[in-house]
Structures are given as C-alpha cells and as structure tokens.
Design a protein around this motif. Structure first.
Motif, PDB file in Angstrom:
ATOM      1  N   ASN A  85       0.837  -1.207   0.000  1.00  0.00           N
ATOM      2  CA  ASN A  85       0.000   0.000   0.000  1.00  0.00           C
ATOM      3  C   ASN A  85       0.864   1.246   0.000  1.00  0.00           C
ATOM      4  O   ASN A  85       0.580   2.213  -0.699  1.00  0.00           O
ATOM      5  N   GLN A 122      -3.962   6.180  -4.205  1.00  0.00           N
ATOM      6  CA  GLN A 122      -4.702   6.087  -2.947  1.00  0.00           C
ATOM      7  C   GLN A 122      -5.968   5.252  -3.115  1.00  0.00           C
ATOM      8  O   GLN A 122      -6.322   4.472  -2.236  1.00  0.00           O
ATOM      9  N   ALA A 153      -4.992   1.730  -3.049  1.00  0.00           N
ATOM     10  CA  ALA A 153      -4.636   1.313  -1.692  1.00  0.00           C
ATOM     11  C   ALA A 153      -5.885   1.083  -0.858  1.00  0.00           C
ATOM     12  O   ALA A 153      -5.937   0.163  -0.042  1.00  0.00           O
ATOM     13  N   LEU A 154      -6.901   1.887  -1.099  1.00  0.00           N
ATOM     14  CA  LEU A 154      -8.144   1.709  -0.350  1.00  0.00           C
ATOM     15  C   LEU A 154      -8.753   0.331  -0.654  1.00  0.00           C
ATOM     16  O   LEU A 154      -9.178  -0.400   0.243  1.00  0.00           O
ATOM     17  N   THR A 206      -7.175  -2.211  -1.595  1.00  0.00           N
ATOM     18  CA  THR A 206      -6.325  -3.246  -1.006  1.00  0.00           C
ATOM     19  C   THR A 206      -6.634  -3.426   0.471  1.00  0.00           C
ATOM     20  O   THR A 206      -6.678  -4.543   0.981  1.00  0.00           O
TER      21      THR A 206
END
Lengths: 243, 103, 698
Positions: B45, B61, B64-65, B67
């Motif tokens: 992330n 981002q 990453a969210l 993930t």
C-alpha cells in the motif's frame, strides 16, 4: 537538514524496528503489539504522503479491527498451545533469510534504477495540493474519485467484503450442524477396542457426516457399524472404512 | 540528504515488505505469519501511495483503499479458518502440523 | 474414336468388385460373374482386333486426365494398336479358358488348419467339394485380367507402371492363395520382393524417360518414341533408359538374375500358373521391351545386354528343366527358357518374331499348364512325375492335348512353336546389329531347342507312358470333367495351328499385321540415318567410293530385310532335326530304356547336382542377399528397435518414474516450504527482470 527529512527517518526507523519486532518476538501477543506500533508509524508515513484519509483508515481497519481480531483469536487458542518455537526448521530459516536479503538487494537496485514512465495527472505538486484543497481536502478528493472514476470497483469490493464475512461465519460455525447430524444418527459403534454401541458422547467431533446404512433398515448382529466405522478413541474423528 | 523523494518511501516500503516476507518464511506460528502478511500488504500500500504522490494522482490512494478492503476480508476469512482449525488440530497455530496436502 | 474400348478392362474389374465384396453370398456360383465378364471382354477384344485389321488405324480412347501438374501431365488413355490387339487377344483368350478351367479345378485342397477329414477318397465320389475361398479366387483372377489388359492398353509409361505393379500384386495374391502352406506364402513373398528389384529399375527408367523427354506418353507428336526417333536424347541416355526399363522386364519376365521367383511361383493354383506365370504376366516384360523398341533399337549396348541375358536364360532354364521332377516346375523352367528365347529375339532386333513367339507360347504353355493341372487334379494333387506314369489310358483328352502342347513347345514341325521358334533362331542368325554375336546366339538357341525337346518329351513319357508308378490300389486317376477338358481342347487348336498365321516365314499375315508398329521405327531410324549421312557427306567427300558401298549395303538391308528362302528352309530343317533328336533321346531314355537316366546322373554326379540345384542361384542369393538382410534385420531389431527405440521409450518412462520418486519429496506438505518456493520464484523473476530490462547492467 529539513525537518521533514528528520521526521521521515525517525518514523521509518521505528517502522522497520517494530516490523522486525513482529518477526522476532517470542510471544505472539508481543508481535501483535509491535505490529500496532508499526501500523501507527505507517499511518504517519501516509500522512507525509498526503493520504490523510488512508492514514486514518489504516489505523481504524488494521489496528482497530484486524489486530483486535487477531488478539481475540490469540485469546481463544489454548495458551498451552501457544508455541514455544521461534522459527521454522533451520534450512527454512536460513534460506528464508538469504532470500530476503537477495530480494532486498534486487529491489534496491530496481528502485535506484527505475525511471518514471507514468504520466503526471497534474504537472506541479503545488497545483495538485491546491486542487485537492479546493474540493475540501484529501478525503473529499478521494471520495470524488471513488464515486466517479472507480464506482464499479468500489461496489465490487463491497461484495468481496460481504462474501468474506459470510465465509468467515460459515467457517467458524459449521460444527454445530455436524453435531446435530450426529445426534440424529442415533447409536453407532466404533470399531475400536474401546468402541461400544453407545451414543456418541457429545464432544468436539468433526462435522464430517458418516455415510452408512439408514439405522433400522438392516441390523447386523454385533453392530452393523463395526465394519464401517473405526476410531482410535472416542474423541477422535471417526473414519469411514478400514485403516 | 536533501529533499524527501519517492525513493525514500519506496525503500521503506521494500524494507517492510521483505521483513514481512522473512517472517512468513521463518516463523511457524500461523498467527504471526498472518500478521506478517498484513505487514506485506501494508508495505505494498505504501508503495502505491508513494507512486500516486509522485504522479500527483489520487489513483494510488484509491487502489490502496481497495487493497485495505481486501485485506480486511482476508483477515476475516483467515481468522475464521484458524478458529475452525483449532477444533480439529492439536496445535492449531503450527503451520507444520497442517500437512494434509502431502497425502 | 472407339468409345467402347473402356469396356474391355472395366468388365473384369466389375466382376472383381462383385465377387470380392459380395462373393460370400454366392460362394460357389462366383464363376457366373467372372466368366461372362471375361467372355464379353474377349468378344470386344476380337471386335477391336477386327476393327484394326480392317482400318489399319490404332484405336484410342481418352478416359480422363490423371495428373495435370504443370508440365507433367498423365492421361489415362486406352490405346490399341496392332501390338496391343495381339496382346488383348492372347490375354482374353487364355484368360477366358483359364477361368472356365478353374471352375472344375478349384476343388478343396487339404488344409491342415481345418479338421483333417479324409481327402484321398474325394475322387471316387465324383462331385468334389469346392475350395471354400472359391469366390475369392474368382475375384482375383478377373482383377488380374483387368490389370493385364490395362497394362497392354496403357498409352504412357506411368499408367503402364501402375498396372505393372497391379499385375505383380495379383500374382502375389494368387501365388499365396493357399496361404496356410508355408511354401506358398514364402513363394508369394519371394515373387513380390524379387519383382520389386526389377520394378525399382523400371521406375527409375520411367523417371529418366520423363527427365529426358519431358513426357511419358508413348505416341503422338511429342511422344517419347517420336522424340527418341528424332534423336532428342543422346545414345548414352537412351542406353541408360533402355537398361533400366529392361531391368523391369528382367524382373517381370523372370530373366536371368531375377529368374528365381518364377519356379517357386508354381505354389499357386495351377490355373494361375497357366494364366499369370506362363501366358500373360510374365510376357509383360517382353511386351514392354517390344513397345519401347524405338528406344532399345538405338542403343547397341542395351540390345546386346538384352540378347545376352535372353540367350543365357534360355539355355540355363532348359538345362535345369531336364533334371526336375515336379511336373509344374519342369513347365516353369520351360517357361523361363521360352521367355529367354523371346528376350534374345528382342535383343537381336527380331521384334515381330518375339511377339509371334509370345503369342504361340501363350497358347501352348497355357495349355501345358492346364494339362498339368488336369493331371494334378486327376492324381489328387500329386505333382511328382516319379509317381505318375501310364496316364494316357485314364486321361485320354488330357494326354492328347498335352502332347500337342509339348510338341509345340519342342518345336515339332507343323505345330505353333516350330514356326515362331524357328523364326527367332533365323532372326538372330541374320541379326543386323550383331552379325557374329547373332550367329552365336542362334546356336545357343538351337542347343536350347534340343534341350527343350528333350525335357518336354521326358515329361510326356514319364507322365503318360511307361508303367504306372503310383499306388494303383489307392489312387484312381480319372479324366477331368468336361469343364476342364473343353478348355484344353479349345487351347489345343491354336497351339496346333496358330503358327500358320506366320506361315511364309517373315512374310505371313501376322507379320504384315504387326508391321505398322515396328516399321515406324524403321522410318524414324532411316530419317536419323539420313541426317547422320549428311554429316558424313560433309566430312568425307573424297571417300566417295566408300560412301557408295555403304549406301548399297543400306539398300540391301532395307530392301532385303527378308531372308533368303534358302536360309529359312535350312534352319527349318536344322531345328526340326534338333527337335527330333531331343525326342529320340528322350525316347531312348525313358521308353526304350537304352540309356539309364540314373546311371547318367550318377556318372556325372557333379553336373547333375549342379543342374538339379538349379545352378545354385537360390543358395547364392541366400548367401549374398538374404543372409545379410536377415542379419541386418536382426541388428535393427535387437539393437535399434529393442535397444534404442524401446530403450528410449522405456528409459523415458523409467527415468520419469525415478525422477518422480525423487521429486515427490519436494512435496513436503509443509506450507512453509511452499512459501519458500514462492519467494524463490519471486527472487528469480525480479533477478531476470533486472538482468533483462534494467539499464544498470548495460
């Protein structure tokens, strides 16, 4: 030396050290505490990267939810079972370390060697910050992105979460169904020296259903199940057929 | 030493990832392995967010969210599996005890 | 032009198809399909013959284009000229009679595989059991007739080659008809394999023909023969082609180096021997060489080889025939010998005489075999002449017809063989290409004629005269049924009188009929000579006198191709005398008892054994070819097949087993090990990525 650099190195050092603590700690509970520390620092790094929302999400989801869950599980497991062992077999250990070092080297080379092939969405960092601020900050900007550009993946990920929850429930609960199955079967005989034609004692038995003739349909003297079911001890899971 | 660049974050991410990986490889306690996996996911992330930062984009981002969401689901299922295991294996937390794949 | 020509071969093919695929349902009535088909084919052949005789024009029919491939074009054309017409008549006549004969002959032969119930007393009951594969026999026989007809009607080398192989196949199938007999199966294989050797040569010859001439068609403006006559190819090329083609003829017509298959081929049913291995198939080589006479006649070397091999075969086979005891083998060696006559007639340029002998031989040799078949049938499959004797009383029709055929073969005066054989000998005596060599060959031919007469009458005397040497209390020889004797009689007529179609020797109707085929060549070579002489004139003007002489000689040859009557009569007398001498010696030996054959054999033990063992060719070939081939096969089997191929296959299997046994330990079932493997894979992949794509190491 600018402050941000100093802060970065401090946070990074804590991060790495606490991560190493996760790996080397003897007690799993200590590992979990180290992990919490690590994740807090990671959240700080996220803030440095301008991802305030994700920093908060990191803390809430990981430290708040997942790690608490891990600690719950740790508590559930019999403390006697908590391993005294530190590591895997020696070969595994050394090879693992070696592989990690090689990979670190390789990734380091890759990072130093990398070149940016992506296209910048906004040419200037300042401008980007301005745009983000314009919509009200990082959270708002991220929300706009998610609900416009990534709407479909966002909905799909909610489905993944739902499925995960259902799966967790199914995995965690099935033995009650199995118990009920056993009770319905009535008496079975265990093909064990100690096996008797008794109702199976209620206890931790597996959920594996035992195939066999319907009770009452055919009664073989000496217990019809003797040929079918064997167990070393009543607590062990019955196994179909001969060993 | 000068400005903080993307490479700093990437190195940090790589370090975290590899520490996690080593943990997966050298520990036998399934819970610690689980935590190390989480560590690896987090490191990934961090890379994603760092790339997004470099490109002045929110895509990193967003990714990453997602993930994090997947990691949450994985945590739920993984811990449920450990619970289920605890009912039939003597030492549910020792991965070396789980070797039915062999037979 | 003649749209019905295709019916001649197609009718037997149809009969084959019906009998082969549906014959099982009407087993013993199969001849009702085959015989009418061949009969119709015969009638059409006669019609074709009459048509050609009337119009003096070759008939042809284009059926379809088989291979249209750029420059390489092969048509399936039927072409019937005078030569083919003669062959058609021979094939269909003998074929028809053999078909009829087979109806009676194809009785059940003792098959050790079946329950061995008494076979010896079959004859007593009259109605004999037919062979269980009767219908199959009547399928193969028309198939052969079809193939043979196509072979003689083909108008190009490739088509000829195809049916050349087809008759070989039929021969194989029919020799091995009694496949359960090991000797028959071996003989069939031997025939097939030995023929392959010749066919290889033929095939190469056909290819070379195409390379040299760019076509395979016989006739037409750009046909092979027209081009060869125009001198398109060098003499070396023509010699090569001719020798290769002759290799094929050597195989098919059983000439010297490849003759070994024909005597063994007698393992087949006797009608097959009569039709295929005496009258028709074996003459295919002679026919092919005669058809290619344009090529052959331009190559002195090839002609020399043909005549030498022919003469040698004629002599050698005749000597062997004297010592053999199997009735069919004697006739088989006689066939070899007569084929040798034809070959050296071809080699000495006596084309028409060769074809003439081919025709007469087909009739009397077919008759001889059928007669032998009748004897064998009457003697319940006894073939050894030592166990016969005195059969003329029990089998009068067979005896008389056999006698006629034997006399014809021996060359007794008014019968067919006399005329043709005499013509061959005269033809080689006056041979144009080889004046001296031709005379030598003629003398060899005369010696062989003596031997021929000797062995023929030896056979006749031993079989039909003298005291019975069989066990008369158990064996009752009987005359064959009418279905067998009638073909004998029908064949005896041409055997006796067909010689008269060539009556004034060199000038009979037969010669006039065939002349167009062979005179084309004469014209062509004349043209070639003219062009050649132009150069000569340019080069050697002052040598006028010499030139004149040469022209004179040429004129003499052209105008005086005919032989002086005196020569003909002289040779007629000589060959008759020789034949009668042979007859006399045979009489002295086997009837009068003045000469004891056993004593002679004992006295010249070495020579006798040499002849009795057929000059040892079989043993020689066994040593030279068969044994090394066996050894090679053994090596291939033991070393290459078992060792290398099976070894490789089994080795791979065993190796995989061993490796798997080792590799299964990799599957520890430990999750940690799998994780380690994953990590290792990642390290390797990143490493490969860096090494391959990174600029760092450039």
């Amino acid at each position: 030396m600018p402050w941000d650099v100093i802060i970065f190195y401090m946070i990074g050092a804590v991060c790495v050290l606490s991560a190493a603590g996760v790996v080397v700690a003897n007690n799993p509970v200590h590992s979990a505490i180290f992990l919490v520390l690590c994740f807090f620092n990671v959240a700080a790094i996220f803030v440095m990267l301008g991802a305030e929302f994700l920093a908060v999400a990191q803390i809430i989801v990981y430290t708040g939810a997942i790690l608490v869950l891990v600690l719950f599980v740790l508590m559930l497991v019999d403390p006697d079972d908590l391993p005294e062992f530190h590591a895997a077999r020696p070969v595994q250990r050394y090879v693992g370390l070696l592989l990690g070092l090689i990979l670190l080297l390789e990734v380091g080379v890759a990072i130093l060697d990398r070149s940016v092939v992506g296209r910048r969405a906004v040419a200037d960092q300042q401008e980007f910050t301005q745009i983000v601020d314009l919509v009200g900050g990082n959270t708002q900007a991220l929300g706009r992105t998610l609900y416009t550009q990534y709407l479909l993946p966002f909905e799909v990920i909610s489905l993944v979460l739902t499925v995960g929850v259902i799966g967790a429930i199914v995995l965690a609960l099935p033995e009650r169904l199995g118990e009920r199955l056993y009770r319905r079967r009535g008496t079975i005989s265990l093909g064990h020296p100690r096996g008797t034609d008794l109702a199976l004692p209620a206890g931790p038995v597996g959920e594996s259903p035992i195939a066999g003739p319907t009770p009452g349909a055919e009664v073989v003297p000496g217990g019809y199940g003797r040929r079918l079911i064997m167990a070393r001890d009543p607590n062990e899971q019955p196994v179909i057929g001969r060993r | 030493m000068g400005e903080i660049g993307v490479n700093h974050f990437l190195f940090l991410s790589a370090a975290l990832f590899i520490i996690g990986m080593m943990g997966v490889l050298i520990r036998r306690n399934i819970l610690i392995i689980f935590m190390c996996v989480e560590l690896m996911v987090t490191a990934a992330n961090m890379s994603l967010i760092a790339f997004g930062w470099e490109l002045n984009s929110l895509q990193g981002q967003s990714f990453a969210l997602f993930t994090i969401a997947v990691a949450a689901a994985e945590a739920a299922v993984g811990l449920a599996i450990i619970i289920a295991l605890s009912r039939r294996v003597r030492t549910p937390v020792d991965v070396d005890e789980m070797r039915t794949l062999r037979d | 032009m003649a749209d019905w020509l295709f019916l001649i071969p197609v009718l037997p093919l149809l009969a084959f198809g019906i009998n082969f695929f549906f014959g099982r349902s009407f087993r013993y009535q199969a001849h009702w399909v085959a015989v009418p088909a061949v009969l119709a084919s015969w009638a059409l052949s006669v019609a074709a013959f009459l048509d050609i005789r009337e119009n003096d024009e070759p008939l042809s029919q284009h059926l379809f284009t088989w291979i249209p491939s750029g420059d390489f074009r092969v048509d399936v054309n039927l072409y019937v000229d005078q030569l083919t017409a003669v062959m058609l008549l021979v094939v269909t006549t003998v074929g028809l009679l053999v078909h009829i004969f087979s109806i009676g002959y194809m009785t059940k032969v003792f098959d050790p595989n079946e329950a061995a119930h008494g076979h010896a007393d079959h004859g007593a009951h009259g109605a004999e059991e037919k062979d269980p594969r009767y219908f199959l026999f009547f399928a193969y026989l028309p198939l052969f007739v079809f193939s043979m007809l196509m072979l003689v009607m083909a108008d190009n080398y490739l088509l000829m080659f195809v049916f050349w192989e087809a008759v070989g196949l039929c021969s194989y199938l029919l020799i091995g008809f009694y496949y359960w007999r090991r000797s028959a199966a071996n003989a069939a294989k031997k025939a097939f394999i030995v023929n392959r050797v010749g066919d290889l040569g033929f095939g190469l010859g056909v290819m070379w023909t195409f390379v040299a001439f760019g076509t395979l068609a016989f006739y037409g403006e750009d046909g092979v023969f027209a081009q060869a006559a125009r001198g398109v190819a060098s003499e070396g090329t023509l010699t090569g082609i001719a020798l290769l083609l002759f290799t094929g003829a050597v195989g098919k017509s059983a000439q010297f180096p490849l003759h070994v298959w024909l005597p063994d081929a007698m393992e087949g049913p006797t009608p097959v021997s009569a039709l295929i291995h005496a009258a028709t198939m074996v003459t295919a080589g002679i026919y092919m060489v005669a058809r290619s006479h344009v090529i052959f006649s331009q190559s002195t070397t090839a002609m020399w080889v043909v005549s030498a091999i022919g003469a040698f075969t004629a002599f050698m086979a005749a000597t062997i025939a004297i010592t053999q005891f199997d009735i069919k083998r004697v006739i088989a060696y006689s066939t070899l010998s007569q084929l040798g006559y034809m070959a050296f007639a071809l080699g000495t340029g006596a084309w028409i005489a060769a074809i003439f002998h081919l025709m007469t031989h087909a009739f009397f040799k077919g008759l001889l075999f059928l007669g032998a078949g009748s004897v064998i049938h009457g003697m319940h499959h006894e073939q050894d002449i030592r166990n016969m004797g005195g059969l003329r009383k029990q089998m009068p029709v067979t005896f008389w017809t056999f006698l006629i055929a034997s006399a014809a073969n021996a060359g007794i005066i008014p019968l067919a063989g006399f005329w043709s054989k005499d013509e061959i000998i005269v033809g080689s005596w006056i041979s144009e290409p080889f004046p001296n060599w031709g005379k030598f060959i003629a003398i060899v031919g005369l010696v062989s004629a003596f031997l021929t007469s000797l062995y023929m009458f030896r056979l006749v005397f031993l079989v039909f005269f003298t005291r019975p040497r069989y066990d008369a209390s158990h064996l009752h020889p009987h005359e064959s049924p009418a279905v067998m004797t009638i073909p004998l009689i029908l064949l005896a007529i041409p055997s006796a009188v067909i010689g008269f179609v060539g009556f004034p020797p060199e000038d009979g109707p037969f010669h006039h009929f065939l002349e167009p085929v062979f005179s084309e060549q004469a014209e062509a070579s004349q043209e070639a000579d003219e062009t050649a002489s132009l150069y000569v004139v340019a080069g050697a003007q002052e040598d006028g006198l010499h030139q004149e002489e040469a022209t004179e000689a040429e004129e003499h040859e052209e105008g005086g191709h005919h032989v002086s009557t005196r020569t003909t009569v002289t040779f007629g007398i000589i060959s008759t005398a020789v034949a009668l001498l042979g007859l006399f010696v045979a009489y002295l030996t086997y009837i009068a008892g003045r000469i004891d054959p056993v004593a002679v054999a004992n006295r010249y033990q070495g020579l006798y054994q040499f002849l009795y063992n057929k000059w040892g060719w079989d043993e020689l070939y066994n040593k030279i070819f068969v044994a090394p081939a066996r050894w090679l096969a053994m090596v291939l089997w033991r070393v290459v097949d078992v060792g290398i191929i099976d070894g490789a296959v089994n080795g791979v299997a065993a190796g995989i087993g061993v490796i798997s046994q080792r590799l299964r330990h990799v599957q520890t079932g430990l999750v940690a090990n799998y994780a380690l493997a994953i990590a290792l894979g990642m390290v390797v992949m990143v490493g490969v990525y860096l090494a391959a794509f990174s600029d760092l190491f450039r």
